[in-house]
Structures are given as structure tokens and as C-alpha cells.
Design a protein around this motif. Structure first.
Motif, mmCIF file in Angstrom:
data_model
loop_
_atom_site.group_PDB
_atom_site.id
_atom_site.type_symbol
_atom_site.label_atom_id
_atom_site.label_comp_id
_atom_site.label_asym_id
_atom_site.label_seq_id
_atom_site.Cartn_x
_atom_site.Cartn_y
_atom_site.Cartn_z
ATOM 1 N N TRP C 347 -3.396 16.337 38.541
ATOM 2 C CA TRP C 347 -2.154 16.855 39.135
ATOM 3 C C TRP C 347 -1.858 18.260 38.654
ATOM 4 C CZ3 TRP C 347 0.777 11.594 38.222
ATOM 5 C CH2 TRP C 347 0.284 10.646 39.136
ATOM 6 N N ALA C 350 -4.192 20.555 40.499
ATOM 7 C CA ALA C 350 -3.800 20.710 41.899
ATOM 8 C C ALA C 350 -2.530 21.534 42.051
ATOM 9 C CB ALA C 350 -3.604 19.334 42.537
ATOM 10 N N GLY C 351 -1.953 21.958 40.934
ATOM 11 C CA GLY C 351 -0.734 22.756 41.002
ATOM 12 C C GLY C 351 0.512 21.930 41.262
ATOM 13 N N GLU C 352 0.430 20.615 41.077
ATOM 14 C CA GLU C 352 1.602 19.759 41.340
ATOM 15 C C GLU C 352 2.483 19.594 40.099
ATOM 16 O OE1 GLU C 352 2.473 18.475 44.243
ATOM 17 O OE2 GLU C 352 0.692 18.943 45.434
ATOM 18 N N TRP C 353 1.859 19.553 38.952
ATOM 19 C CA TRP C 353 2.610 19.377 37.706
ATOM 20 C C TRP C 353 2.278 20.532 36.773
ATOM 21 C CZ3 TRP C 353 3.370 14.037 35.013
ATOM 22 C CH2 TRP C 353 3.835 13.083 35.927
ATOM 23 N N SER C 354 3.192 20.828 35.857
ATOM 24 C CA SER C 354 2.876 21.770 34.776
ATOM 25 C C SER C 354 2.289 20.995 33.597
ATOM 26 C CB SER C 354 4.138 22.506 34.333
ATOM 27 O OG SER C 354 5.016 21.607 33.671
#
Lengths: 380, 380, 380
Positions: C347, C350-354
């Protein structure tokens, strides 16, 4: 190739075939937190609804839409959000969704949503109406008697039909899917109407949860020939989830089949594979994984992938099921695009699908299946 | 490493432990489309069964086998297919599956499949027979009375046994798995036989759906000691899928356990994790995800992965469940090899499994578990 | 970034909120094989329990902990293991788990596990006790009559409370979750107690499987206000898995809600998505996927990912559910760290979470949610 695919899928103008209106006024923070969960209970002390997939996705994707850094915290997101009037948020979020046609379930607004005519003024795309059967019955109940309720409902439904593109049932919430599949008789309906009207007169507002009346609604809905949406799978704590598995509808689905009326199974999680089987087996059954995509956020690609296992590609639709905060109308589209792009790019990279097919299937799901099912292309 | 793994798994000579025969003659296109779905209903107007995972997989993998470009359309595939006689397609597809032993359920051919003796002449590998219990009962029913049916069935089963390697039950289709687990009594059987024979005499062909008779079949099957295959999970619209969850068999599985008869749960989707638990818990329970792999196509790796969660590796088998078009016999093997290679390569790459173990487990599932369960290595 | 994430997640000191004690003495190999499966049946002839996800994970991860090559065979693992006294294995494996607080279910040891006071001496972290309700009832039954059983139980529970941090119910094993949700009346309890005590007196050791008494245990447990753990989902062949779907608890969960008592759904597989819905819907419901992670080994990341779909992150906990071989206490932590790292790294990539959020959520699940729910930080 993956970049080409992402760009092409980003460019699809979606039809959101099941959605609700947006908030009429800005919420406060506690209120907003309750609007980004399906629960109607407060979060446990010391916790926040932002610590969830949908909360993280709002910070990341909606934050970017409001000009925030991708690592913005919940507090930063909230501060930024409050700097905009709600109408501006609606403009930004709905305008950024890449949706040009919204099919809006007008049956429940909790006194908080923009009426459809105002929504039409605020969005650039078209707005169609989905009529909720239970709400219509509750509306006519006030003036009905046990012997007129059925007829009054049918009259109201007939009058409403020219203005709507589809119907919706929430029998999942009000009873469950384990109901008798056949249409109740007139005398059964009259007796049930009598009991219900008497109880409601005593106890307050009309809220139909009688299985005979709910079945009457379903069958009258079927008779119209309009696509009939059914809430399926998870939702708020009202429902008993194991009774909302769409497989429990099997006998009713078979009973409906000769009428040709299309049944649209909404959300379906965690029974979306079961719904995929029904869409595979029965020509008149369709599904979406709306609601689920928003609430599973970064994890939604796996759910989208599972929805693409058994269901023919002509039987899957896009929806957000957004209700209230315009973030959800935007986020549904954004996460769906990201999820389906990830899934299809993987199959293309593995040499299983061509890019051409991937674009074609995403367009079917995002748009053209809805056009065909609801007859939307015809009435422009 | 991944390449070595792929090559080694491609080289495994498979045993397809549950499959049907191939078409005797070429289908027309509408017919073919109905043969690549489990539905017995036509696709909705304006849609095609080719727009599905299995349709895409046929275009891609079967197209390549017929010399087509990987991006061939459904029309191009169809045109190319019609340039071959069916026997040549059988030769190409079954010959290309890398299967050297087919265990063929001979119990239903819809009047369209090659008889087993002709199939034996057309394929290079060995062909064993799986006897369907319901079909055998329906065969003896014509000459039976209420008091002789049970005995006549047992006689026929005893006579048939030397020629078969296993038995099969489709109680999932005919009733569901929510039946009483114990063996019915003689008087129960006699009464049920009387009712059934009388009804069938009145209504036409014999089709057993009486739960007492179905239980009698199961228990007589168990008594033979032969591996007993059970259709589980999804199939055509006849079945009520929620009644085909193999967990509903738990009490019957326990009742069978002392006999030592092996129970082979077929397909199992979307209950393959449940089947994996049963294979974990009970020494005599096995499973496959045949049928599912073909129909989930590019998405099948995830299903294969889930089948490898809880089930001991000695309890999982390969099958295609192909019926009719020889594409399906080929595709089952092709997709299974691709799927299991993808899953195992991922675990090898993550440092969880060694390549040696990956090859060994794939060989167990693809071949040696079937050899052990059906005693196939002994009788060469 | 993925390396930073892995290092940070490896460094989290876990709380294992549901675990059992370790073997008091070394097992022989047949015995060990039975301890690495939930089945209480022997593996089929010619097969080994090492050929399973947990077996492979033991060879790989526990082998490394004993200085073996990652490709060590089961025989090599076994030879190496037998070169250590059990106490040294306990030291190595529990010491290597990175767990500093073990909440131990003391309710079943099969006469083979270290008592808690001895366990406390052998591990460096803290040890808290979880009291099993059924075991306590069976303990007081010997001295009770039909009319005193309830009172005797409540007295024993009250006396035990100061020493325990939580309670546990195995109603899933003893009956299933399809029980009446309400608290039974005194007279129902007395009658059930009379029947049960009479039967147990005749048939041997006390083993409570009466649904009325099981419900009494649940409600008395709820009344204490202590977190109440419930075995949910799969386990050994005693249970009927389809009756252990936590959704069947919905009405009982609603009945418990006003008390505020926290319900901890353990394991949950293959119903962990259903459990995630319950944790989403109800503020007092929590879940873990302990047991499952060990038994799904290399495949466990997918299960962990699914547990992160709908459940708020404040509602998910870590546990191993290890019982017996200390390998399992280590492996639970090791596989969970690998699994959650894989999921969160995906994630993040994928750039969804830091990365910051990923570390924070893993720390919540691995430690701080348990601290909050059980009040563990307060009593240091």
C-alpha cells in the motif's frame, strides 16, 4: 502499457448507477466521522473513524483534491475541509469524479441531503432518480386503510414511474433475504396491511418491516419492468448480515426470471463471489461492489478482482453508493479506477489479457452496461 | 529461478482426476457459447459469453494452440476453430494438456459426448472411469419395483465396480448437502422407491431427487471403499448454492470416517476455504478447485492460492472438470500450471519456500496424490 | 522504504493477547506432528503433517532460529530439534518472538503444558492470565448441586477475577453460535444444571455442552466487565464450522452492547471478513486472525490483508494462539510481521498509505490496541 491503461481508464466517463445526494450543509467533525462509517454508533473512546481504510483514503485522495500534501493528518484534513463552503466541496469532489450521470436513490436523506432538483443545479452531469419502494409505501400509508393500501401503492408507483429510471428495495435491512419467494395473495396483503397500519398508528412513524408487505413491494416493483436494485451484503448494524447473502434469494430470482425484470445486486460484500455466481447463472442478475470499494480503500483492488471472477463482464456495474459527504462521491470513482487499473494491469502484464480488452471491459463496467440496462443512451 | 520453476511445472504429466468426455461433433457458435458457461440460459441480448474470464482465456490460450495471435477476437477465434474437424481439435487440445491419465465421469453426456471407448482411441493417455451413482440408479429404475430397487442398484454397482476407479455423487444438484447424515432404513428406502417410481412412471424420465434415495446412493457408494467424488460448490442454475457448502456435510463426513472411504470434494468455489478446513480436519477428505480454474481464468491464481491455505498438500488434487469442447480439457491444465506457478514463484521469491519444495508440492497436487488415492500407480 | 518499514515493524514489542503455555517436556516425532495440526486425527498413510503451510514455515523460520539452512528438510529439522532440551527451545523461540506480554488462556493444557507460574520463570516478558469460563464451571461442578451450581460458579468467578485480565468462551466448540441470545432464567439454569450434573455423574468427567449453561457462562462473563474472548471460526474437528460464523452472534452482540463489555473474536477464519464487519458495526467488537496466520504460513499475508478491509484499525489485535511446541509462539509473531509488512509495504508502494501511517497501524494492532482494551499500560 500500464501507464496507457491508467490514462485510458482515468478518461472513462462513469455512470454511478447507485448513489445518494450530498449534504445540504457542512457537518461538524463528530458528525463527519459518523458519516464515514456504516456504523451508527460512536467509535470507542480514544479512537477515531479516520483510522480506517476509508479514513486513510479520504486523507490521501480527497486531501490531494483540496491541495493538501499526501501525508496530511486527519486534523490537517479537517482544518482544510472547513475552509470551504459545502457547495464548493460538492463542486470540487463531484466535479472531479469523472461521472457524467448519477442515478440517485432518493428514498432516504435523514433530513440532511440536497433535494434532487438542487443537486441537479450543482452538478454538471445528468441526474436520474431511483425510487425506493419502502419509502413510497410509507408515504402512501398515512392516507390508506388495510383494504386500500395495496391499491394506493400501485397507483403511486404507476404515477411515479415516468420520472424514474429504476427502483430499489431494502428488504435486506427490513427483514433479510430469507423470505417466501412467491407473491403474497390479496388477503394476505390486506391482513398484513391491517396489522401494520394499526401498529404504526400506535407507535409512530411508518416503517415497513412486515415480510408480506415487503414481498408485495418486491413483486409490484418487478411488475413495472424497471431495473430493480437490491441492497445486498453489508450495511449498517440494523441488518443481520448472514441473512443478506444474495444466495438466499435464489428461489425468488428464479420466480422473477420469466418476467425479464433485471435485478441489480448492490454492494454484496462479503458475498460478492456469491453474487458473481448468480450473475453467471441467471441472465437477469447484475452486481456491483459499490460501498465496499470506498470502505475497503487501499484494500479494494482485491474485492474488485474477486468481483471479476465468475460474473460475465456484461453483468458488472460501477457505483459509489456515496451518501452525504461529497468526498464519498469522488472517492468511489477514484478508488474504483485505481483498483480496476491495478487488477487489469496485472492481467495484461501476465500476458492473460490485451490492453484493448482491458479498456473495453473497464468501459463496460464503468459505463456501457449501465447504459444498456437502464436504457440511458436512448433518452438523450 | 521462476523460469526454472515454470519449466519444471510445465513438465509435470498431470492426472485429471475429474473430467468428462469431449464433443462428438462440432457445435455451431450459439451452441459453443452455451458450452463455455455453467448457465443453461442464453446470455442477455447484446452480450456474448465470450466476454467472461473463460472466454478471454479461450481466445488467448486456445487461440495460441490453433496458431492465432494472442490478441485474436472472439470472431477470429471462431473462424479459426471452424476450420478444423472436431477430432483434430480433440487431438490438439487434449494432446497439448500434458495429461497422461483422465478419470472420466461417464454419468452425463447429454447425448453429445464421445463414448469412453471412442475417447480412448482419440487420446494418447490412459482413460479411467468414474461411475455416477444417480445415473446408475436411473438406469436400473426402469426394470425395478419399490421392493427390488435397492437390491437391483447394489447388484448393478457390484457388477460395475471392477471397471471403475471411483464413484461420483451429485446430491448437491439433486437436493443439497443439508440431508440427514445417517443411512436410511430398508423400509424408508422401500417407501421412497415406491413414491419415486410411481411419480417417474407418470411424469417421464427417471431423475432421482428424493433425499432418502440419494442418501442410500451415498452410503452404498461409501460401502464399496472406492474414492467417492462429490460435486460441491457452484455449478449450473439447478443448484441452490448456499445448500452446497461442503461444511453442511460435516456430520455425514464424521459418520463416514470409520469406513475409511475417501471423499473427494470437487470444485468447491466459493467454499474452497471451507473445503480446505475439512481436508485439514479429516484424514479421508480431499479437495480440488477444478471447474473454478477454467471459469475464473486470469483470476484463477487467487483461488488456487486460497486452496493452499489450510489443506495439507497431500489432500489437494488437480482436475479440469472439462465437459464438451476440448478447449476446456486443455485450458484447465494450462491455467492450473500458470496459476500454481505464479503462486509458488511468489512464495519462493519471498523466501518462504524453496524451489525444490515448490516442484514437489505441485507434483503431489498434479499427479502423485491422485496416484495414491485412486491406486493408479499400482495397476500399470 | 520497504526496508525501513520492515525494520520498524520487526522492532515492535508485541502483546500476544491470546496464547497458551508451552510443552513441559519434549514430544516424540509422531506427537510433534499431531501438535502442528488442528486435527486430532493422524495423517493418512504415506503423508506427513510437515507437508502443510505450517510445516513448511517451521522448517524455514524455526529452522533458521536453530541455525539450520533455509532448505532444511523435515528430517533435518527434527534431528536438530531433538538436540535441544525443551526448556532451551522455549528460551530460543519465545525469546525470539519479540513479545513482551503474553495473555495466556490457562483453561486447557491436556496435562502437557507448563503451569503459568513456571512459564513466568522461563520467559522474559510479562504473563497475564485469561480465564476459560467452561473450565471454571467444570471445576466447580464436582462440589455442586443443581441448585448451587450457578451460585458456586459466580462465587468462583468473582474470586478469580483479581488475578485475570480477561475471560474466554469456547461455546463455538461446545455448541455453536446459533444459541438463543438472551440470558437464561434461574429456573432454566437449575433444570439444565440438574440434567448435566446427573449425566456427568454417570458418564465421567464434566464437559459442559448444554446450551443453557453455556449461555449462563457467557452472560456471567459479560457481567464482570472484563474483555471476553470467543473462539470463532475454525479449530479442531469437534466443531461444526458453519455454526461458528461470528455473524450468528449478531443478536447476542446487540444484547451485550449496553453493558459495554468488549467481545474479542479470535481466529475467525474463514469468516474473518464477517468478523471485520462486526468490528466495523459495533463499538465493543474486536477481532484477530491468530491461529490462522500460523496455519496458513506463506499464504497468511492474504488473510491479514482481508482482516484489514472493513475493521477499524483500532479494533484489530495480534495473537498467535500458540499451544504446546514453542515453535508456534515464535512463528505466530514471525509470520505476522512478515505478512503485515508485505501488505502495508504494498500500500505504501502504491502511494495509498504513508510509511508513518503503516508503522502506526502495525503498532496499534501489534501492541497498543491490546494495551487499551485490557488496560495493560495502567498496571505496570
Amino acid at each position: 502499457m500500464s501507464t496507457e491503461l491508467a490514462e485510458r481508464l482515468d478518461a472513462i466517463q462513469l455512470i454511478d448507477h447507485h448513489v445518494h445526494s450530498v449534504l445540504a450543509t457542512s457537518p461538524d467533525r463528530a458528525d463527519f466521522e459518523q458519516l464515514i462509517t456504516e456504523s451508527d454508533r460512536p467509535a470507542p473512546a480514544g479512537t477515531t473513524q479516520f483510522d480506517s481504510q476509508v479514513g486513510f483514503a479520504i486523507r490521501r485522495h480527497c486531501g490531494a483534491r483540496l491541495g493538501l500534501d499526501p501525508d496530511a493528518t486527519a486534523d490537517e484534513y479537517w482544518t482544510r475541509r472547513t475552509s470551504f463552503p459545502e457547495a464548493e466541496l460538492v463542486r470540487r469532489f463531484l466535479g472531479g469524479a469523472g461521472v457524467d450521470h448519477w442515478l440517485v436513490d432518493s428514498g432516504w436523506d435523514g433530513g440532511r441531503l440536497l433535494p434532487l432538483d438542487q443537486l441537479r443545479n450543482q452538478v454538471t452531469g445528468r441526474v436520474g432518480e431511483i425510487l425506493r419502494l419502502e419509502t413510497l409505501l410509507e408515504t402512501v400509508a398515512a392516507g390508506a386503510t388495510a383494504s386500500t393500501l395495496h391499491r394506493d401503492f400501485v397507483t403511486a408507483l404507476t404515477e411515479a414511474q415516468p420520472g424514474v429510471v429504476g427502483l430499489k428495495s431494502i428488504v435486506a435491512y427490513r427483514y433479510g433475504f430469507d423470505f417466501e419467494p412467491d407473491c403474497p395473495s390479496e388477503s394476505e396483503i390486506r391482513q398484513a396491511a391491517g396489522r401494520w397500519l394499526a401498529t404504526a398508528a400506535a407507535s409512530g412513524p411508518f416503517r415497513v418491516d412486515d415480510p408480506v408487505l415487503l414481498r408485495m413491494l418486491l413483486w409490484e416493483g418487478v411488475r413495472t419492468g424497471l431495473p430493480l436494485q437490491l441492497h445486498a451484503g453489508y450495511g449498517d448494524p440494523d441488518l443481520e448480515l448472514h441473512r443478506c447473502d444474495p444466495l438466499l434469494l435464489t428461489r425468488w430470482i428464479k420466480a422473477v426470471e420469466p418476467t425479464g425484470t433485471k435485478l441489480m445486486l448492490l454492494h454484496c460484500y462479503p458475498f460478492h463471489r456469491n453474487a458473481g455466481f448468480l450473475a453467471h447463472a441467471f441472465p437477469h442478475v447484475y452486481l456491483d461492489v459499490g460501498l465496499t470499494v470506498n470502505y475497503t480503500g487501499a484494500a479494494s483492488a482485491a474485492v474488485i478482482r474477486e468481483s471479476l471472477e465468475l460474473a460475465p463482464f456484461a453483468k458488472i456495474l460501477y457505483s459509489s453508493d456515496a451518501w452525504g459527504p461529497p468526498e464519498l462521491h469522488f472517492l468511489g470513482a477514484r478508488l474504483w479506477r485505481r483498483g480496476i487499473t491495478a487488477v487489469l494491469a496485472e492481467w495484461v502484464a501476465a500476458g492473460e489479457w490485451s490492453t484493448t480488452d482491458a479498456i473495453r471491459v473497464a468501459t463496460m463496467i464503468g459505463r456501457s452496461n449501465a447504459e444498456r440496462v437502464y436504457g440511458l443512451a436512448d433518452d438523450e
